[in-house]
Scaffold this active site. Structure first.
Site, PDB file in Angstrom:
ATOM      1  CE  LYS A 182      -4.933  10.887  -8.372  1.00  4.62           C
ATOM      2  NZ  LYS A 182      -4.434   9.692  -7.622  1.00  4.62           N
ATOM      3  CG  ASN A 226      -4.013   5.901  -0.978  1.00  4.32           C
ATOM      4  OD1 ASN A 226      -4.908   6.394  -1.010  1.00  4.32           O
ATOM      5  ND2 ASN A 226      -2.952   6.401   0.024  1.00  4.32           N
ATOM      6  CB  ILE A 244      -0.926   0.014   1.248  1.00  7.81           C
ATOM      7  CG1 ILE A 244      -1.534  -1.525   1.715  1.00  7.81           C
ATOM      8  CG2 ILE A 244      -2.025   1.130   1.118  1.00  7.81           C
ATOM      9  CD1 ILE A 244      -1.879  -1.473   3.046  1.00  7.81           C
ATOM     10  CB  THR A 275      -7.523  13.728   3.274  1.00  9.31           C
ATOM     11  OG1 THR A 275      -7.443  14.185   1.863  1.00  9.31           O
ATOM     12  CG2 THR A 275      -8.096  12.381   3.420  1.00  9.31           C
ATOM     13  CE1 TYR A 286      -4.711  14.186  -7.025  1.00 10.22           C
ATOM     14  CE2 TYR A 286      -6.721  14.872  -8.061  1.00 10.22           C
ATOM     15  CZ  TYR A 286      -6.225  14.116  -7.164  1.00 10.22           C
ATOM     16  OH  TYR A 286      -6.690  13.418  -6.288  1.00 10.22           O
TER      17      TYR A 286
HETATM   18  N1  LIG Z   1      -9.040  13.314  -0.425  1.00 14.30           N
HETATM   19  C1  LIG Z   1      -9.896  13.385  -1.554  1.00 14.30           C
HETATM   20  O1  LIG Z   1     -10.950  14.180  -1.574  1.00 14.30           O
HETATM   21  C2  LIG Z   1      -9.523  12.871  -2.595  1.00 14.30           C
HETATM   22  C3  LIG Z   1     -10.449  12.773  -3.790  1.00 14.30           C
HETATM   23  C4  LIG Z   1     -10.207  11.883  -4.809  1.00 14.30           C
HETATM   24  C5  LIG Z   1      -9.200  11.153  -4.931  1.00 14.30           C
HETATM   25  N2  LIG Z   1      -8.223  11.047  -3.879  1.00 14.30           N
HETATM   26  C6  LIG Z   1      -7.222  10.176  -3.920  1.00 14.30           C
HETATM   27  O2  LIG Z   1      -7.084   9.394  -2.740  1.00 14.30           O
HETATM   28  C7  LIG Z   1      -5.827   8.965  -2.520  1.00 14.30           C
HETATM   29  C8  LIG Z   1      -5.493   9.443  -1.082  1.00 14.30           C
HETATM   30  O3  LIG Z   1      -5.479  10.869  -0.849  1.00 14.30           O
HETATM   31  P1  LIG Z   1      -5.484  11.301   0.486  1.00 14.30           P
HETATM   32  O4  LIG Z   1      -6.656  12.429   0.445  1.00 14.30           O
HETATM   33  O5  LIG Z   1      -5.725  10.539   1.421  1.00 14.30           O
HETATM   34  O6  LIG Z   1      -4.163  12.256   0.565  1.00 14.30           O
HETATM   35  P2  LIG Z   1      -3.225  12.663   1.636  1.00 14.30           P
HETATM   36  O7  LIG Z   1      -3.920  12.736   2.884  1.00 14.30           O
HETATM   37  O8  LIG Z   1      -2.310  13.999   1.119  1.00 14.30           O
HETATM   38  O9  LIG Z   1      -2.176  11.595   1.780  1.00 14.30           O
HETATM   39  C9  LIG Z   1      -1.347  11.339   0.321  1.00 14.30           C
HETATM   40  C10 LIG Z   1      -0.222  10.040   0.995  1.00 14.30           C
HETATM   41  O10 LIG Z   1       0.645  10.021  -0.062  1.00 14.30           O
HETATM   42  C11 LIG Z   1       1.876   9.906   0.330  1.00 14.30           C
HETATM   43  N3  LIG Z   1       2.821  10.618  -0.603  1.00 14.30           N
HETATM   44  C12 LIG Z   1       2.998  11.790  -1.281  1.00 14.30           C
HETATM   45  N4  LIG Z   1       3.925  12.110  -1.999  1.00 14.30           N
HETATM   46  C13 LIG Z   1       4.766  10.991  -1.852  1.00 14.30           C
HETATM   47  C14 LIG Z   1       5.836  10.452  -2.249  1.00 14.30           C
HETATM   48  N5  LIG Z   1       6.490  11.440  -3.106  1.00 14.30           N
HETATM   49  N6  LIG Z   1       6.497   9.418  -1.847  1.00 14.30           N
HETATM   50  C15 LIG Z   1       5.861   8.501  -1.151  1.00 14.30           C
HETATM   51  N7  LIG Z   1       4.396   8.693  -0.769  1.00 14.30           N
HETATM   52  C16 LIG Z   1       3.957  10.031  -1.063  1.00 14.30           C
HETATM   53  C17 LIG Z   1       2.084  10.811   1.629  1.00 14.30           C
HETATM   54  O11 LIG Z   1       3.088  10.351   2.454  1.00 14.30           O
HETATM   55  P3  LIG Z   1       4.388  11.246   2.585  1.00 14.30           P
HETATM   56  O12 LIG Z   1       4.057  12.894   2.530  1.00 14.30           O
HETATM   57  O13 LIG Z   1       4.644  10.774   4.113  1.00 14.30           O
HETATM   58  O14 LIG Z   1       5.412  10.807   1.642  1.00 14.30           O
HETATM   59  C18 LIG Z   1       0.564  10.456   1.960  1.00 14.30           C
HETATM   60  O15 LIG Z   1       0.673   9.347   2.908  1.00 14.30           O
HETATM   61  C19 LIG Z   1      -4.695   9.832  -3.595  1.00 14.30           C
HETATM   62  O16 LIG Z   1      -4.690   8.898  -4.602  1.00 14.30           O
HETATM   63  C20 LIG Z   1      -5.819  10.697  -4.069  1.00 14.30           C
HETATM   64  O17 LIG Z   1      -5.581  11.159  -5.306  1.00 14.30           O
HETATM   65  C21 LIG Z   1      -8.622  12.006  -2.781  1.00 14.30           C
END
Ligand SMILES: NC(=O)c1ccc[n+]([C@@H]2O[C@H](COP(=O)([O-])OP(=O)(O)OC[C@H]3O[C@@H](n4cnc5c(N)ncnc54)[C@H](OP(=O)(O)O)[C@@H]3O)[C@@H](O)[C@H]2O)c1
Length: 253
Positions: free
Chosen positions: A154, A83, A6, A187, A150
């Site tokens: 996607k 993710n 993951i 988030t 972005y």
């Molecule tokens: N939140 C929403 O409304 C939403 C809507 C549609 C889709 N999504 C999708 O859902 C998924 C999870 O999003 P989230 O909202 O949970 O985002 P988040 O809270 O910002 O978490 C993003 C995660 O990605 C990791 N990450 C970012 N850059 C990285 C890198 N260079 N190397 C390794 N890990 C990295 C971060 O860990 P570190 O910073 O520790 O590296 C963090 O654990 C994403 O694919 C996002 O596009 C979210």
């Protein structure tokens, strides 16, 4: 034993997915730059790999390391959940730095492609259950000025899932693959979008009103839906699946 790889488990949806997948017969490989100590304290069945997905030339070696510790002959299932993601730079493309553009596409598109390719190579001869879930976004279809990278990443991930789905249809022991649109979730990624300077990113207002009107789901609920999906018998292989509960929108009207 079931194995789960993951990405993006330091917070948000990825952290909740990891938390909910913890079970005696599950082993988790968690990947993010920052190690999630809270997860590590909860289970001894986690291998945490502090890794920056921008290091795309190291991804093959990372997967090699992971697969060396998987006992494929006793694996009931192996799963990859792509993710991890980043929203920056949220800016009109002519104002973005080349390095920021590269990072966005590397983390959001190239890294999941490389992880998927390696996952399929490592599991192609195994008879166990094998599935890839790519966490995508409705931003692939709903476009806003300032979010071109972005959205493009996607959309690319969705097409990738669909094409690889077709490839796997003719494989001897196919790997299942889907793209999931998880909805709108409270988030850090959402916070980042709504707190942008409105002069640079006028659509920050859209994200503000989504939060204000209670349309955001929790990472816990979203993780539950994604996990239900991951184990579904009729896994919608090769599809792009929208799992957002749209009744939330109707409730607001
Ligand atoms: N939140 C929403 O409304 C939403 C809507 C549609 C889709 N999504 C999708 O859902 C998924 C999870 O999003 P989230 O909202 O949970 O985002 P988040 O809270 O910002 O978490 C993003 C995660 O990605 C990791 N990450 C970012 N850059 C990285 C890198 N260079 N190397 C390794 N890990 C990295 C971060 O860990 P570190 O910073 O520790 O590296 C963090 O654990 C994403 O694919 C996002 O596009 C979210």
């Amino acid at each position: 034993m079931k194995y789960f790889i993951i990405t993006g488990t330091s917070r948000g949806i990825g952290e909740s997915i990891a938390e909910q997948l913890m079970a005696p017969d599950h082993h988790l490989f968690c990947i993010s730059r920052e190690k999630n100590m809270r997860l590590l304290q909860q289970s001894s069945s986690i291998t945490y790999l502090a890794f920056d997905l921008n290091q795309v030339d190291q991804i093959e070696a990372l997967m090699e390391q992971i697969f060396q510790s998987i006992d494929k002959s006793h694996a009931e299932g192996i799963y990859l959940i792509n993710n991890a993601s980043m929203i920056a730079p949220v800016a009109f493309i002519d104002t973005a730095e080349a390095m920021e553009i590269t990072r966005n596409i590397q983390v959001n598109l190239l890294a999941p492609i490389l992880l998927s390719a390696s996952f399929i190579k490592h599991t192609k001869h195994g008879a166990m259950d094998k599935r890839i879930v790519n966490i995508s976004s409705a931003s692939a279809r709903n476009h806003l000025p300032g979010m071109s990278l972005y959205s493009a990443a996607k959309a690319g991930l969705d097409v990738f899932s669909q094409c690889v789905g077709l490839e796997q249809n003719s494989a001897q022991a196919p790997v299942g693959i889907v793209s999931i649109w998880p909805g709108m979730i409270d988030t850090e990624l959402q916070r980042e979008a709504r707190t942008q300077d409105k002069a640079v990113f006028p659509s920050a207002d859209v994200f503000d009103s989504v939060k204000e009107s209670g349309m955001l789901t929790t990472p816990e609920d979203t993780a539950r839906q994604i996990i239900t999906f991951l184990f579904k018998k009729d896994f919608e292989h090769g599809e792009v699946v929208d799992i957002y509960d749209y009744s939330k929108l109707t409730e607001q009207r």
